[in-house]
Design a protein around this motif. Structure first.
Motif, PDB file in Angstrom:
ATOM      1  N   ALA A  15      -5.859 -15.451 -14.010  1.00  0.00           N
ATOM      2  CA  ALA A  15      -6.421 -14.287 -13.356  1.00  0.00           C
ATOM      3  C   ALA A  15      -7.447 -14.637 -12.402  1.00  0.00           C
ATOM      4  O   ALA A  15      -7.879 -13.724 -11.796  1.00  0.00           O
ATOM      5  CB  ALA A  15      -7.115 -13.337 -14.495  1.00  0.00           C
ATOM      6  N   GLY A  16      -8.175 -15.721 -12.552  1.00  0.00           N
ATOM      7  CA  GLY A  16      -9.188 -16.341 -11.397  1.00  0.00           C
ATOM      8  C   GLY A  16     -10.602 -15.946 -12.196  1.00  0.00           C
ATOM      9  O   GLY A  16     -11.308 -15.605 -11.722  1.00  0.00           O
ATOM     10  N   LEU A  17     -10.401 -16.021 -13.536  1.00  0.00           N
ATOM     11  CA  LEU A  17     -11.800 -15.556 -14.319  1.00  0.00           C
ATOM     12  C   LEU A  17     -12.458 -17.032 -15.023  1.00  0.00           C
ATOM     13  O   LEU A  17     -11.484 -18.034 -15.165  1.00  0.00           O
ATOM     14  CB  LEU A  17     -11.404 -14.706 -15.397  1.00  0.00           C
ATOM     15  N   ALA A 198       2.082 -21.117 -32.365  1.00  0.00           N
ATOM     16  CA  ALA A 198       1.793 -20.829 -30.997  1.00  0.00           C
ATOM     17  C   ALA A 198       0.686 -19.749 -30.857  1.00  0.00           C
ATOM     18  O   ALA A 198       0.041 -19.163 -31.818  1.00  0.00           O
ATOM     19  CB  ALA A 198       3.080 -19.900 -30.782  1.00  0.00           C
ATOM     20  N   ALA A 199       0.450 -19.622 -29.621  1.00  0.00           N
ATOM     21  CA  ALA A 199      -0.619 -18.820 -29.036  1.00  0.00           C
ATOM     22  C   ALA A 199      -0.234 -18.186 -27.922  1.00  0.00           C
ATOM     23  O   ALA A 199       0.252 -18.749 -26.910  1.00  0.00           O
ATOM     24  CB  ALA A 199      -1.927 -19.399 -29.180  1.00  0.00           C
ATOM     25  N   THR A 200      -0.498 -16.891 -27.745  1.00  0.00           N
ATOM     26  CA  THR A 200      -0.472 -16.124 -26.314  1.00  0.00           C
ATOM     27  C   THR A 200      -1.623 -15.204 -26.071  1.00  0.00           C
ATOM     28  O   THR A 200      -2.270 -14.933 -27.171  1.00  0.00           O
ATOM     29  CB  THR A 200       0.766 -15.137 -26.699  1.00  0.00           C
ATOM     30  N   VAL A 201      -2.006 -15.081 -25.112  1.00  0.00           N
ATOM     31  CA  VAL A 201      -3.250 -14.396 -24.514  1.00  0.00           C
ATOM     32  C   VAL A 201      -2.720 -13.487 -23.281  1.00  0.00           C
ATOM     33  O   VAL A 201      -2.218 -13.853 -22.325  1.00  0.00           O
ATOM     34  CB  VAL A 201      -4.241 -15.316 -24.083  1.00  0.00           C
ATOM     35  N   VAL A 202      -3.389 -12.231 -23.297  1.00  0.00           N
ATOM     36  CA  VAL A 202      -3.304 -11.462 -22.061  1.00  0.00           C
ATOM     37  C   VAL A 202      -4.656 -10.926 -22.005  1.00  0.00           C
ATOM     38  O   VAL A 202      -5.574 -10.633 -22.802  1.00  0.00           O
ATOM     39  CB  VAL A 202      -2.325 -10.277 -22.138  1.00  0.00           C
ATOM     40  N   ILE A 203      -4.945 -10.604 -20.695  1.00  0.00           N
ATOM     41  CA  ILE A 203      -6.404 -10.325 -20.361  1.00  0.00           C
ATOM     42  C   ILE A 203      -6.198  -8.807 -19.909  1.00  0.00           C
ATOM     43  O   ILE A 203      -5.652  -8.676 -18.909  1.00  0.00           O
ATOM     44  CB  ILE A 203      -7.172 -11.252 -19.285  1.00  0.00           C
ATOM     45  N   VAL A 204      -6.822  -7.878 -20.572  1.00  0.00           N
ATOM     46  CA  VAL A 204      -7.165  -6.376 -19.941  1.00  0.00           C
ATOM     47  C   VAL A 204      -8.337  -6.167 -19.471  1.00  0.00           C
ATOM     48  O   VAL A 204      -9.606  -6.548 -20.037  1.00  0.00           O
ATOM     49  CB  VAL A 204      -6.809  -5.475 -21.358  1.00  0.00           C
ATOM     50  N   SER A 205      -8.371  -5.638 -18.162  1.00  0.00           N
ATOM     51  CA  SER A 205      -9.566  -5.326 -17.383  1.00  0.00           C
ATOM     52  C   SER A 205      -9.447  -4.052 -16.897  1.00  0.00           C
ATOM     53  O   SER A 205      -8.171  -3.327 -16.978  1.00  0.00           O
ATOM     54  CB  SER A 205      -9.601  -6.353 -16.106  1.00  0.00           C
ATOM     55  N   SER A 206     -10.637  -3.457 -16.361  1.00  0.00           N
ATOM     56  CA  SER A 206     -10.902  -2.162 -15.704  1.00  0.00           C
ATOM     57  C   SER A 206     -10.255  -2.417 -14.287  1.00  0.00           C
ATOM     58  O   SER A 206     -10.124  -3.640 -13.723  1.00  0.00           O
ATOM     59  CB  SER A 206     -12.276  -1.860 -15.696  1.00  0.00           C
ATOM     60  N   MET A 207      -9.371  -1.528 -13.792  1.00  0.00           N
ATOM     61  CA  MET A 207      -8.901  -1.635 -12.405  1.00  0.00           C
ATOM     62  C   MET A 207      -9.896  -1.939 -11.563  1.00  0.00           C
ATOM     63  O   MET A 207      -9.418  -2.778 -10.493  1.00  0.00           O
ATOM     64  CB  MET A 207      -8.177  -0.538 -12.034  1.00  0.00           C
ATOM     65  N   GLU A 208     -11.070  -1.502 -11.545  1.00  0.00           N
ATOM     66  CA  GLU A 208     -12.252  -1.938 -10.434  1.00  0.00           C
ATOM     67  C   GLU A 208     -12.455  -3.132 -10.700  1.00  0.00           C
ATOM     68  O   GLU A 208     -12.656  -3.886  -9.433  1.00  0.00           O
ATOM     69  CB  GLU A 208     -13.343  -0.962 -10.796  1.00  0.00           C
ATOM     70  N   ALA A 209     -12.842  -3.849 -11.917  1.00  0.00           N
ATOM     71  CA  ALA A 209     -13.107  -5.309 -12.018  1.00  0.00           C
ATOM     72  C   ALA A 209     -11.944  -6.244 -11.626  1.00  0.00           C
ATOM     73  O   ALA A 209     -12.029  -7.389 -11.356  1.00  0.00           O
ATOM     74  CB  ALA A 209     -13.322  -5.496 -13.271  1.00  0.00           C
ATOM     75  N   ALA A 210     -10.611  -5.761 -11.704  1.00  0.00           N
ATOM     76  CA  ALA A 210      -9.235  -6.658 -11.540  1.00  0.00           C
ATOM     77  C   ALA A 210      -8.863  -6.641 -10.021  1.00  0.00           C
ATOM     78  O   ALA A 210      -8.162  -7.499  -9.720  1.00  0.00           O
ATOM     79  CB  ALA A 210      -8.089  -6.144 -12.494  1.00  0.00           C
ATOM     80  N   LYS A 214      -7.429 -12.962  -8.903  1.00  0.00           N
ATOM     81  CA  LYS A 214      -6.531 -13.930  -8.279  1.00  0.00           C
ATOM     82  C   LYS A 214      -4.841 -13.467  -7.989  1.00  0.00           C
ATOM     83  O   LYS A 214      -4.600 -13.759  -6.956  1.00  0.00           O
ATOM     84  CB  LYS A 214      -6.354 -15.414  -9.244  1.00  0.00           C
ATOM     85  N   LYS A 215      -4.597 -12.416  -8.634  1.00  0.00           N
ATOM     86  CA  LYS A 215      -3.275 -11.928  -8.595  1.00  0.00           C
ATOM     87  C   LYS A 215      -3.363 -10.374  -8.520  1.00  0.00           C
ATOM     88  O   LYS A 215      -4.162 -10.123  -9.502  1.00  0.00           O
ATOM     89  CB  LYS A 215      -2.186 -12.495  -9.436  1.00  0.00           C
ATOM     90  N   PRO A 216      -2.453  -9.833  -8.109  1.00  0.00           N
ATOM     91  CA  PRO A 216      -2.569  -8.241  -8.182  1.00  0.00           C
ATOM     92  C   PRO A 216      -2.338  -7.893  -9.880  1.00  0.00           C
ATOM     93  O   PRO A 216      -1.556  -8.275 -10.424  1.00  0.00           O
ATOM     94  CB  PRO A 216      -1.271  -7.817  -7.533  1.00  0.00           C
ATOM     95  N   PRO A 217      -3.001  -6.992 -10.228  1.00  0.00           N
ATOM     96  CA  PRO A 217      -3.109  -6.692 -11.684  1.00  0.00           C
ATOM     97  C   PRO A 217      -1.956  -5.797 -11.888  1.00  0.00           C
ATOM     98  O   PRO A 217      -1.288  -5.061 -11.179  1.00  0.00           O
ATOM     99  CB  PRO A 217      -4.321  -5.890 -11.925  1.00  0.00           C
ATOM    100  N   LEU A 218      -1.228  -6.057 -13.282  1.00  0.00           N
ATOM    101  CA  LEU A 218      -0.312  -4.919 -13.720  1.00  0.00           C
ATOM    102  C   LEU A 218      -1.173  -3.504 -14.383  1.00  0.00           C
ATOM    103  O   LEU A 218      -2.135  -3.967 -14.872  1.00  0.00           O
ATOM    104  CB  LEU A 218       0.478  -5.510 -14.767  1.00  0.00           C
TER     105      LEU A 218
END
Length: 367
Positions: A15-17, A198-210, A214-218
């Protein structure tokens, strides 16, 4: 924790964070009596990452495995956080391996309390028993067959063979599926998901913050969750269904998109019957028609009408309690599936998690 941190830093870099940008962490469940199901709590991860949090959430109750994302959306919408790290981690495989080598405990067995007290006299102490009854009822009501269930497992294995993270990557034919040992009739070995570390991570952000990351948010277009009827593994009505039937219907009430707009679907397969029910719940076929929908495997193949469980699902990819299905949906919408990438530049995807008494689903898009 090694796996948890590896997944966290991969997601942050993607995400570039940095950890300093994360002001929220969420998971589900935070605690569980099931060994290996929740080895890392929210505060443990916060301390390991060194984050300062303005919001966090780790609950035992909620609409299934995607509860953390659903809760994160609420926190962001109300201004309590900008970037929420949502995760799922398990070490069920290691726990099972260590227990299998332990001697049988001596003395009297512990008294069983709660719902399982009513199932113990029948030796039905695993979810596979109740879900097998649900599968058998679906067969009775609609003519669904064991052969049709097999195409869910075979399709998952074909996709897992192209996924370097998958637990099972050896070829498996439909005959292999049919000849596998029975676990709880009609569910056999390959109808059951695979325990993993195993471990999995997703990052949920506000559209304004995202928007400048680094890449276009979904975009999360819609969510569905429901707790209608009996909250039970075996007493939900209809007996050939589960709360997914309610959660899927509710998801479509919050969006103008339709099932025909979906380009890729990663639907819960803790047991193969769950996937059939999610197909019905989300309107990809009519109630009772999921068996014919998957028969032959062509319609659900990566180049078919509805590419299904493209990373191998949980039957072959490994059990991450639905979070791996969400991760795979994101990978496909970003076009990062490599050899297993769905053709045609998919723009809309759905991820669904939960079997038995739990159900939650998310509709994602690149718009």
């Amino acid at each position: 924790m090694d796996l948890m941190l590896e997944a966290s830093f991969q997601a942050l870099d993607d995400a570039g964070l940095t950890p300093a940008d994360i002001d929220g962490i969420a998971t589900w469940p935070s605690k569980s009596p099931s060994p290996g199901m929740s080895p890392i709590g929210v505060i443990e991860l916060k301390e390991a990452l060194g984050c300062d949090l303005s919001w966090y959430c780790g609950l035992i109750e909620g609409p299934g495995q995607l509860s953390s994302v659903i809760n994160a959306v609420g926190a962001i919408a109300t201004g309590q956080a900008r970037h929420v790290l949502c995760y799922r981690t398990l070490n069920e495989y290691s726990v099972h391996q260590s227990k299998s080598s332990e001697p049988e405990p001596g003395g009297a067995a512990n008294r069983i309390v709660g719902p399982y007290a009513w199932q113990r006299p029948f030796n039905a102490l695993s979810p596979v028993n109740s879900q097998a009854m649900m599968a058998r009822r679906h067969m009775h009501d609609f003519g669904t067959t064991k052969e049709q269930l097999g195409w869910v497992a075979v399709n998952a294995r074909r996709n897992a063979m192209l996924n370097p993270y998958a637990a099972y990557r050896d070829p498996m034919s439909h005959d292999d599926y049919m000849n596998a040992r029975m676990i709880s009739d009609p569910l056999g070995l390959y109808d059951c998901d695979a325990p993993t570390d195993a471990a999995t991570v997703v990052i949920v952000s506000s559209m304004e913050a995202a928007k400048d990351l680094k890449k276009p948010p979904l975009r999360i277009e819609s969510m569905g969750a429901a707790a209608f009827g009996r909250n039970s593994w075996d007493q939900y009505e209809p007996l050939s269904g589960m709360p997914a039937l309610d959660a899927g219907r509710l998801m479509w009430t919050h969006t103008d998109l339709k099932p025909t707009d979906v380009d890729v679907a990663n639907l819960y397969d803790g047991f193969s019957i769950h996937t059939l029910l999610w197909l019905e719940a989300l309107g990809f076929c009519k109630r009772g028609e999921s068996g014919p929908f998957v028969e032959g495997g062509e319609r659900i193949a990566r180049d078919g009408q509805l590419p299904l469980n493209t990373g191998g699902g949980q039957l072959s990819g490994g059990r991450l309690h639905g979070f791996g299905l969400l991760w795979e949906t994101c990978i496909q919408l970003w076009g990062e599936g490599a050899d297993r990438q769905v053709p045609g530049n998919p723009e809309v995807g759905v991820a669904a998690a939960g079997g038995g008494p739990l159900a939650g689903c998310l509709l994602l898009s690149r718009h």
